[in-house]
Write a protein that holds these residues in place. Structure first.
Motif, mmCIF file in Angstrom:
data_model
loop_
_atom_site.group_PDB
_atom_site.id
_atom_site.type_symbol
_atom_site.label_atom_id
_atom_site.label_comp_id
_atom_site.label_asym_id
_atom_site.label_seq_id
_atom_site.Cartn_x
_atom_site.Cartn_y
_atom_site.Cartn_z
ATOM 1 N N GLY A 108 0.877 -1.233 0.020
ATOM 2 C CA GLY A 108 -0.084 0.002 -0.055
ATOM 3 C C GLY A 108 0.700 1.226 0.114
ATOM 4 N N ALA A 109 1.789 1.317 1.049
ATOM 5 C CA ALA A 109 2.831 2.429 0.871
ATOM 6 C C ALA A 109 3.669 2.524 -0.352
ATOM 7 N N LEU A 110 3.995 1.227 -0.818
ATOM 8 C CA LEU A 110 4.741 1.425 -2.141
ATOM 9 C C LEU A 110 3.716 1.921 -3.276
ATOM 10 N N CYS A 116 2.094 9.689 -5.442
ATOM 11 C CA CYS A 116 2.697 10.854 -5.249
ATOM 12 C C CYS A 116 3.835 11.203 -5.993
ATOM 13 N N TYR A 117 4.648 10.106 -6.460
ATOM 14 C CA TYR A 117 5.566 10.665 -7.516
ATOM 15 C C TYR A 117 4.960 11.165 -8.809
ATOM 16 N N ALA A 118 3.732 10.284 -9.322
ATOM 17 C CA ALA A 118 3.005 10.548 -10.528
ATOM 18 C C ALA A 118 2.429 12.040 -10.357
ATOM 19 N N ALA A 119 2.071 12.428 -9.160
ATOM 20 C CA ALA A 119 1.513 13.455 -8.831
ATOM 21 C C ALA A 119 2.441 14.871 -9.139
ATOM 22 N N ILE A 120 3.543 14.442 -8.911
ATOM 23 C CA ILE A 120 4.585 15.674 -8.899
ATOM 24 C C ILE A 120 5.385 15.645 -10.472
ATOM 25 N N GLY A 121 5.064 14.566 -11.333
ATOM 26 C CA GLY A 121 5.462 14.279 -12.759
ATOM 27 C C GLY A 121 6.976 13.901 -12.496
ATOM 28 N N ASP A 122 7.082 13.092 -11.547
ATOM 29 C CA ASP A 122 8.198 12.116 -11.488
ATOM 30 C C ASP A 122 7.809 10.622 -11.860
ATOM 31 N N TYR A 123 7.672 10.599 -13.056
ATOM 32 C CA TYR A 123 7.326 9.352 -13.585
ATOM 33 C C TYR A 123 8.080 8.119 -13.687
ATOM 34 N N ARG A 124 9.244 8.312 -13.595
ATOM 35 C CA ARG A 124 10.253 7.399 -13.501
ATOM 36 C C ARG A 124 10.278 6.705 -12.121
ATOM 37 N N ALA A 126 7.912 6.994 -10.085
ATOM 38 C CA ALA A 126 6.494 6.451 -9.876
ATOM 39 C C ALA A 126 6.546 4.836 -10.406
ATOM 40 N N ILE A 127 7.011 4.811 -11.557
ATOM 41 C CA ILE A 127 7.333 3.585 -12.208
ATOM 42 C C ILE A 127 7.934 2.777 -11.272
ATOM 43 N N GLN A 128 9.012 3.114 -10.947
ATOM 44 C CA GLN A 128 9.904 2.118 -9.828
ATOM 45 C C GLN A 128 9.070 1.771 -8.582
ATOM 46 N N SER A 129 8.254 2.759 -7.903
ATOM 47 C CA SER A 129 7.646 2.421 -7.028
ATOM 48 C C SER A 129 6.576 1.216 -7.346
ATOM 49 N N PHE A 130 5.720 1.778 -8.416
ATOM 50 C CA PHE A 130 4.627 0.496 -8.979
ATOM 51 C C PHE A 130 5.228 -0.848 -9.065
#
Length: 155
Positions: A108-110, A116-124, A126-130
């Motif tokens: 859930g935290a990941l 959060c990363y997607a919301a700030i535009g850090d898509y790389r 975000a992808i790593q977290s997902f």
């Protein structure tokens, strides 16, 4: 990790959606009940406050809970949710990272980190977290979809 947690993690890889759903629910239950009835009641009260649009009181309650029980990963996670909902993404990221430090299998935290990363535009990031969440919950269609969406935004 204890054997029951290991078994639940194994069940997250089961081909049966029913087995995976039961395992997911059981892990959330373990995390919410980590600090017994006292911790659980505080989490429930914070959720009630949040649902009543009393987010400042919910945040204060969770902050106090974290002060009293700094190793209660779900208190950090619940506060991260509040920060995310308020658009305070850096604060949410910091709390999610603490959750993962305390409980590395907290999918859930990941997932929250990815949001959060997607919301700030850090898509790389975000992808790593997902992807990290998918290592624990490989059948999560939501995380798979979010990876695709973030990948598209990179192109």
């Amino acid at each position: 990790m204890d054997p029951s947690t290991d078994a639940l993690l194994a069940d997250l890889n089961n081909t049966s959606g029913v087995v995976r759903a039961r395992a997911t629910e059981a892990l959330w239950k373990l995390w919410f009940e980590q600090k017994g009835l006292v911790g659980l009641k505080q989490l429930q009260l914070a959720q009630q406050l949040l649902e009543a649009d009393e987010d400042l009181q919910a945040e204060a309650l969770l902050t106090q809970l974290i002060r009293n029980m700094p190793d209660f990963a779900e208190a950090w996670n619940r506060r991260a949710v509040i920060y995310y909902l308020k658009g305070q993404y850096q604060r949410a990221i910091a709390d999610c990272m603490e959750v993962v430090r305390l409980n590395p299998i907290h999918f859930g935290a990941l997932h929250g980190l990815g949001l959060c990363y997607a919301a700030i535009g850090d898509y790389r990031a975000a992808i790593q977290s997902f992807r990290e969440a998918l290592l624990i919950q490989p059948y999560s269609l939501e995380n798979q979809q979010l990876i695709l969406e973030c990948t598209i935004r990179l192109s």
